[in-house]
Design a protein around this motif. Structure first.
Motif, PDB file in Angstrom:
ATOM      1  N   ASP A  41      21.549 -21.665 -13.656  1.00  0.00           N
ATOM      2  CA  ASP A  41      22.448 -22.798 -13.509  1.00  0.00           C
ATOM      3  C   ASP A  41      22.907 -22.980 -12.060  1.00  0.00           C
ATOM      4  O   ASP A  41      23.962 -23.552 -11.807  1.00  0.00           O
ATOM      5  N   SER A  57      24.028 -26.242 -10.919  1.00  0.00           N
ATOM      6  CA  SER A  57      25.339 -26.755 -11.304  1.00  0.00           C
ATOM      7  C   SER A  57      26.430 -26.085 -10.465  1.00  0.00           C
ATOM      8  O   SER A  57      27.308 -26.755  -9.923  1.00  0.00           O
ATOM      9  N   LEU A  58      26.376 -24.761 -10.373  1.00  0.00           N
ATOM     10  CA  LEU A  58      27.271 -24.008  -9.485  1.00  0.00           C
ATOM     11  C   LEU A  58      26.501 -22.797  -8.981  1.00  0.00           C
ATOM     12  O   LEU A  58      26.156 -21.910  -9.773  1.00  0.00           O
ATOM     13  N   PRO A  73      25.772 -40.329 -12.960  1.00  0.00           N
ATOM     14  CA  PRO A  73      26.718 -41.396 -13.299  1.00  0.00           C
ATOM     15  C   PRO A  73      27.796 -41.669 -12.262  1.00  0.00           C
ATOM     16  O   PRO A  73      28.147 -42.824 -12.027  1.00  0.00           O
ATOM     17  N   PRO A 117      32.930 -23.229  -6.065  1.00  0.00           N
ATOM     18  CA  PRO A 117      33.328 -24.319  -6.963  1.00  0.00           C
ATOM     19  C   PRO A 117      34.079 -25.432  -6.244  1.00  0.00           C
ATOM     20  O   PRO A 117      35.100 -25.178  -5.611  1.00  0.00           O
ATOM     21  N   GLY A 118      33.545 -26.637  -6.357  1.00  0.00           N
ATOM     22  CA  GLY A 118      34.205 -27.773  -5.724  1.00  0.00           C
ATOM     23  C   GLY A 118      34.148 -27.751  -4.208  1.00  0.00           C
ATOM     24  O   GLY A 118      34.949 -28.416  -3.548  1.00  0.00           O
ATOM     25  N   ILE A 153      22.238 -18.053 -18.640  1.00  0.00           N
ATOM     26  CA  ILE A 153      23.103 -19.204 -18.396  1.00  0.00           C
ATOM     27  C   ILE A 153      22.313 -20.383 -17.862  1.00  0.00           C
ATOM     28  O   ILE A 153      21.778 -20.347 -16.758  1.00  0.00           O
ATOM     29  N   ARG A 161      23.038 -31.236 -21.062  1.00  0.00           N
ATOM     30  CA  ARG A 161      23.439 -32.587 -20.679  1.00  0.00           C
ATOM     31  C   ARG A 161      23.151 -33.514 -21.854  1.00  0.00           C
ATOM     32  O   ARG A 161      22.044 -33.486 -22.419  1.00  0.00           O
ATOM     33  N   ALA A 162      24.160 -34.281 -22.237  1.00  0.00           N
ATOM     34  CA  ALA A 162      24.066 -35.155 -23.399  1.00  0.00           C
ATOM     35  C   ALA A 162      22.867 -36.095 -23.243  1.00  0.00           C
ATOM     36  O   ALA A 162      22.549 -36.494 -22.129  1.00  0.00           O
ATOM     37  N   ALA A 197      32.799 -27.716 -25.943  1.00  0.00           N
ATOM     38  CA  ALA A 197      33.848 -27.340 -24.993  1.00  0.00           C
ATOM     39  C   ALA A 197      34.203 -28.567 -24.159  1.00  0.00           C
ATOM     40  O   ALA A 197      33.496 -29.569 -24.172  1.00  0.00           O
ATOM     41  N   LYS A 198      35.324 -28.469 -23.435  1.00  0.00           N
ATOM     42  CA  LYS A 198      35.786 -29.570 -22.586  1.00  0.00           C
ATOM     43  C   LYS A 198      34.740 -29.903 -21.510  1.00  0.00           C
ATOM     44  O   LYS A 198      34.427 -31.057 -21.274  1.00  0.00           O
ATOM     45  N   VAL A 199      34.227 -28.859 -20.884  1.00  0.00           N
ATOM     46  CA  VAL A 199      33.185 -29.050 -19.872  1.00  0.00           C
ATOM     47  C   VAL A 199      31.884 -28.513 -20.446  1.00  0.00           C
ATOM     48  O   VAL A 199      31.840 -27.385 -20.929  1.00  0.00           O
ATOM     49  N   THR A 200      30.833 -29.333 -20.406  1.00  0.00           N
ATOM     50  CA  THR A 200      29.554 -28.848 -20.934  1.00  0.00           C
ATOM     51  C   THR A 200      28.620 -28.476 -19.796  1.00  0.00           C
ATOM     52  O   THR A 200      28.799 -28.901 -18.688  1.00  0.00           O
TER      53      THR A 200
END
Lengths: 406, 406
Positions: B30, B33-34, B123, B225-226, B355, B359-360, B403-406
């Protein structure tokens, strides 16, 4: 320093000094520019770096609630500035946040053309307003008057009154409640920049009826260099305004990855991109220090420190001219003096361990942060300043050469 | 894991694995992603926190060159993406940077109305474009076509072609040079989002003639992160464009505190507010790892890892359907498979230490970061995935709850 000023004996905040790491031999009068390091923050940041990032990795967005960090941090700041739950978020820089709230405010007053501000506003606020005006190209006018002329300039043409509460150069304090009321009476909205207010003086955004506010995380809030800023939107406006910066973090369902933007309800719509987790965690942790502090105690001590400073400087440094309001109720938590050679004097002072800063053209600026400053510090600092002025030890080439950042 | 895949014996990058802290028992797919924590970054950040902030305090802006950190960090990133000195700066978030470069690009094509993008764009880029369109209110059109229809849609009405080079879901790689040429032939400008490219594949912005670019600091660049994002403006455009976000850091003389904004010459005008020094220092330090790395070696290894992954998954997990291009030259450094229960399978996989992310609506996404992944990791990861699918151990409520974040 072994002596102790008698005023320090009654200081309810004196126990807080140990919560900060003040470098040996330094008297720090620049907390209005960059707050000192709270003693517990390095360990907390080490945890964020090693455990959250290093070990939890991507999972930390959920397991360590990184995703909520902007709102959680905003809520802690809200307590210090009279903002109810759900009205403050910590994100981006102050400049970017000014752009967001100014654009949002203008959208609520479509028929009006004037953004009213003053020459005491921090330049970046004016730059951002002028950039937005140019971008929108809709005949907006940015009207910048002297601070004392603001009230008279609030006419029915004004869409938005945009002011910094505490003047960054002189510490002059605007009456937020009075000016906000005047703005509302004229049908305008009010944006307040709290860069030199949050954590320094009591602020009551809700009580004053402020519509929008922004502020800085790295000054009196001690969030670390370049810590994220914050942003306030009054509850009543939140679902009526759109952010001009429609990033995925402000989306109703960022992880649905829809092609169309639908702003989330509430303050979250003012966030944009992925939060800067390291910097934001530093700010979140730094706010621990304020948890058991009453802003009224900070104010009381701030006035006591700055009054003593003015009295000492005027008694011992007759070359300097007070640039701040003499009435402490009309000042924030900083005091400035003018001196033609102020830049060089400030460099000599810094070299001697007394750190203030300089603002063009001739302003020597001193910030008073009651959480880690004592009256004895004030007396000692002025002693060193007086000696530099008397001996003219500031008059050396190395003190007169301007650095990149002043 | 004690076994070693024969392909790993010839890996020129294998010495780099020790430069990262990969948690025990984790195969990390991953990094798109990070990115994982480079081993030397905690000590460097501790120095920034304790020495630069804690001890140098406000002086660090000069003594530790904080003021140049955005440009210094940008220069290090520039080397990885074919950008000459002085064309890249690290600042703000990708979303905010998209806003800046899109606004700047549109200002160079005032007569044209179309922003052309595709459904493979991340997006947030589309959200920002649509927000800017609404803000400007000048009849702009945001035209979003399928990735394979982009080239045909580049007409003389297009002001700006805005694409993400590597599709965040499928890894599909656009031909930057070809599409940029097509945009220029039609008189349009090209903006490239390098979020999934920088540090993952060779990029040649100058060679491709790209006009503007943005990208992410926390994915393949491992900035934390960020971490701040970056932004590229081709030399020829730099002094012709204005940033819509005119903050003091982009001013010619920020410390003169003038009331009027005068943008500095060069890439610096695209900066806005005070840089997030802690987060930015993490990114700057993380880039050390790339100093002696050839992006061609990374690409070679990335293809080798992802080809092996596809072969292993197709052989051992017949339930999954490849969602990425089969031709490795048409992919970035990630591979995705579709599976209706992909969300639950990914949670089961993460619970087992492999890990990736989801993504939807049904994409299981796996990133290949040659600096810290081996062929043996790939084989081991697929073994675990195959077992989860065979035993249907993913079919548990705890894995199916979003979860809140996927």
């Amino acid at each position: 320093m072994t002596s102790q000023h008698p005023y320090d004996l009654n200081d309810v905040l004196s126990s807080k000094r140990g919560a900060f790491r003040i470098p040996e031999g330094v008297i720090y009068l620049d907390g209005n520019s960059l707050g000192v390091l709270p003693a517990h923050v390095p360990a907390r940041l080490s945890e964020v770096i090693n455990e959250e990032w290093g070990t939890s990795l991507i999972r930390a967005w959920n397991t360590h609630s990184w995703i909520d960090l902007p709102v959680r941090t905003g809520a802690r700041i809200g307590r210090l500035i009279g903002a109810p739950a759900g009205t403050v978020v910590a994100c981006d820089s102050t400049s970017v946040n000014v752009f967001k709230v100014l654009s949002a405010a203008l959208s609520l007053r479509p028929g009006r053309k004037v953004i009213l501000s003053d020459t005491g506003n921090f330049p970046t606020d004016l730059y951002v307003a002028s950039g937005l005006k140019q971008l929108l190209d809709k005949g907006l006018e940015l009207k910048v008057v002297a601070p004392e002329e603001v009230k008279a300039a609030i006419t029915e043409e004004v869409a938005v009154l945009m002011l910094t509460e505490v003047d960054y150069r002189t510490g002059r304090l605007h009456d937020m409640k009075d000016l906000t009321r005047a703005a509302h009476e004229a049908g305008a909205l009010a944006i307040w920049d709290l860069a030199h207010s949050a954590g320094a003086i009591p602020v009551d955004l809700a009580g004053a009826g402020a519509d929008f506010a922004v502020g800085c995380g790295y000054k009196y809030l001690n969030g670390g260099p370049g810590a994220p800023a914050f942003l306030y939107v009054a509850q009543e406006h939140q679902d009526k305004v759109a952010s001009p910066l429609t990033g995925w973090m402000g989306h109703e369902a960022p992880f649905a990855f829809d092609l169309d933007y639908r702003p989330v309800s509430g303050i979250g719509r003012m966030t944009v991109g992925t939060p800067a987790v390291l910097s934001l965690s530093g700010l979140h942790a730094a706010l621990d220090v304020f948890e058991d502090v009453d802003m009224a105690d900070i104010r009381k001590q701030s006035i006591s420190l700055s009054e003593l400073f003015i009295a000492e400087v005027e008694a011992r440094c007759p070359q300097l001219v007070l640039a701040s309001p003499r009435d402490p109720q009309a000042r924030g938590s900083q005091v400035s003096f003018r001196f033609e050679e102020g830049y060089a004097v400030m460099q000599a002072l810094i070299a001697a361990g007394v750190i203030g800063d300089f603002r063009a053209p001739d302003v020597m600026r001193f910030g008073f942060t009651p959480l880690y400053l004592s009256h004895q510090d004030v007396v000692d600092a002025v002693g060193i300043l007086a000696q530099i002025l008397e001996t003219e030890s500031w008059n050396r080439p190395e003190y007169r050469t301007r650095a990149k950042v002043t």
